[in-house]
Design a protein around this motif. Structure first.
Motif, PDB file in Angstrom:
ATOM      1  N   PRO A  92      -5.613   2.323 -10.192  1.00  0.00           N
ATOM      2  CA  PRO A  92      -7.005   1.687 -10.045  1.00  0.00           C
ATOM      3  C   PRO A  92      -7.173   1.414  -8.323  1.00  0.00           C
ATOM      4  CG  PRO A  92      -5.770   0.088 -11.171  1.00  0.00           C
ATOM      5  CD  PRO A  92      -4.768   1.327 -10.936  1.00  0.00           C
ATOM      6  N   SER A  93      -8.540   1.471  -8.164  1.00  0.00           N
ATOM      7  CA  SER A  93      -8.795   1.363  -6.531  1.00  0.00           C
ATOM      8  C   SER A  93      -8.517  -0.065  -6.335  1.00  0.00           C
ATOM      9  CB  SER A  93     -10.412   1.630  -6.340  1.00  0.00           C
ATOM     10  OG  SER A  93     -10.745   1.416  -5.180  1.00  0.00           O
ATOM     11  N   THR A  94      -7.857  -0.309  -5.219  1.00  0.00           N
ATOM     12  CA  THR A  94      -7.811  -1.508  -4.530  1.00  0.00           C
ATOM     13  C   THR A  94      -8.766  -1.996  -3.618  1.00  0.00           C
ATOM     14  OG1 THR A  94      -6.466  -0.846  -2.944  1.00  0.00           O
ATOM     15  CG2 THR A  94      -5.249  -1.081  -4.693  1.00  0.00           C
ATOM     16  N   ALA A  95      -8.739  -3.155  -2.981  1.00  0.00           N
ATOM     17  CA  ALA A  95      -9.954  -3.563  -2.272  1.00  0.00           C
ATOM     18  C   ALA A  95      -9.518  -2.690  -0.752  1.00  0.00           C
ATOM     19  CB  ALA A  95      -9.659  -4.918  -1.888  1.00  0.00           C
ATOM     20  N   THR A  96      -8.333  -2.474  -0.358  1.00  0.00           N
ATOM     21  CA  THR A  96      -8.216  -1.702   0.980  1.00  0.00           C
ATOM     22  C   THR A  96      -8.617  -0.257   0.767  1.00  0.00           C
ATOM     23  OG1 THR A  96      -6.053  -2.789   1.225  1.00  0.00           O
ATOM     24  CG2 THR A  96      -6.224  -0.727   2.328  1.00  0.00           C
ATOM     25  N   GLN A  97      -8.530   0.211  -0.560  1.00  0.00           N
ATOM     26  CA  GLN A  97      -9.215   1.742  -0.657  1.00  0.00           C
ATOM     27  C   GLN A  97     -10.433   1.881  -0.683  1.00  0.00           C
ATOM     28  OE1 GLN A  97      -6.984   2.385  -4.252  1.00  0.00           O
ATOM     29  NE2 GLN A  97      -5.288   3.847  -3.245  1.00  0.00           N
ATOM     30  N   GLN A  98     -11.226   0.626  -1.321  1.00  0.00           N
ATOM     31  CA  GLN A  98     -12.621   0.568  -1.408  1.00  0.00           C
ATOM     32  C   GLN A  98     -13.145   0.467   0.186  1.00  0.00           C
ATOM     33  OE1 GLN A  98     -13.411  -2.660  -3.793  1.00  0.00           O
ATOM     34  NE2 GLN A  98     -12.875  -1.591  -5.634  1.00  0.00           N
ATOM     35  N   MET A  99     -12.332  -0.423   1.033  1.00  0.00           N
ATOM     36  CA  MET A  99     -12.834  -0.725   2.520  1.00  0.00           C
ATOM     37  C   MET A  99     -12.624   0.527   3.358  1.00  0.00           C
ATOM     38  SD  MET A  99     -13.982  -2.638   4.818  1.00  0.00           S
ATOM     39  CE  MET A  99     -13.885  -4.296   4.257  1.00  0.00           C
ATOM     40  N   LEU A 100     -11.651   1.436   2.923  1.00  0.00           N
ATOM     41  CA  LEU A 100     -11.454   2.520   3.556  1.00  0.00           C
ATOM     42  C   LEU A 100     -12.446   3.608   3.293  1.00  0.00           C
ATOM     43  CD1 LEU A 100      -7.497   3.200   3.552  1.00  0.00           C
ATOM     44  CD2 LEU A 100      -8.797   2.834   5.428  1.00  0.00           C
ATOM     45  N   GLY A 101     -12.960   3.767   1.850  1.00  0.00           N
ATOM     46  CA  GLY A 101     -14.038   4.490   1.550  1.00  0.00           C
ATOM     47  C   GLY A 101     -15.223   4.098   2.260  1.00  0.00           C
TER      48      GLY A 101
END
Length: 155
Positions: free
Chosen positions: A110-119
């Motif tokens: 599942p998408s993490t907060a870091t992955q969402q921020m990088l997106g």
């Protein structure tokens, strides 16, 4: 999630193993790596035996590849956890443990907060690029404008 079954058919007994792993994202790579617990579950072996199988050396942080051992990924510090590539676990299961059928399946986590921020950062960079491409000022014109400002005497 990590089934390992022994099937019999036609008088022959063979083992099969299936590996499903969640990716661990590191700063330099986004490959799916598995920890010692996942290897233990997938191989159906004790934690101690997995550590015995692992190619480690107290004097050498990253020993050379050993085809008879389970080779961990590169570590930069002795305190880093042992991580394994699923293909290495499958190779070890097939070649050393003699498990006949090995299937490697990598599942997305599942998408993490870091992955969402990088997106979000990536989207913003795309918008900036499209905005710059849409403007009439060419990059060479920007350099000329900068030189003109530097050549003017200060007031």
């Amino acid at each position: 999630m990590f089934p390992r079954s022994i099937e019999s058919g036609g008088g022959q007994v063979h083992q099969s193993a299936e590996f499903s792993v969640d990716p661990v994202v590191t700063s330099s790579q986004s490959e799916a790596l598995v920890g010692i617990d996942d290897v233990q579950k997938s191989l159906n072996r004790s934690r101690a035996s997995v550590y015995r199988y692992t190619n480690t050396d107290p004097r050498n942080l990253n020993p050379p590849f050993n085809p008879r051992k389970l080779n961990p990924e590169y570590r930069s510090d002795q305190k880093d956890p042992l991580l394994f590539h699923p293909n290495e676990v499958a190779r070890f299961a097939k070649d050393v443990l003699r498990i006949k059928e090995v299937t490697v399946e990598v599942l997305n986590s599942p998408s993490t907060a870091t992955q969402q921020m990088l997106g979000a950062i990536l989207e913003e960079l795309k918008q900036i690029r499209s905005h710059l491409e849409a403007t009439d000022v060419a990059p060479s014109d920007l350099g000329a404008a900068r030189r003109d400002r530097q050549e003017r005497p200060a007031a």
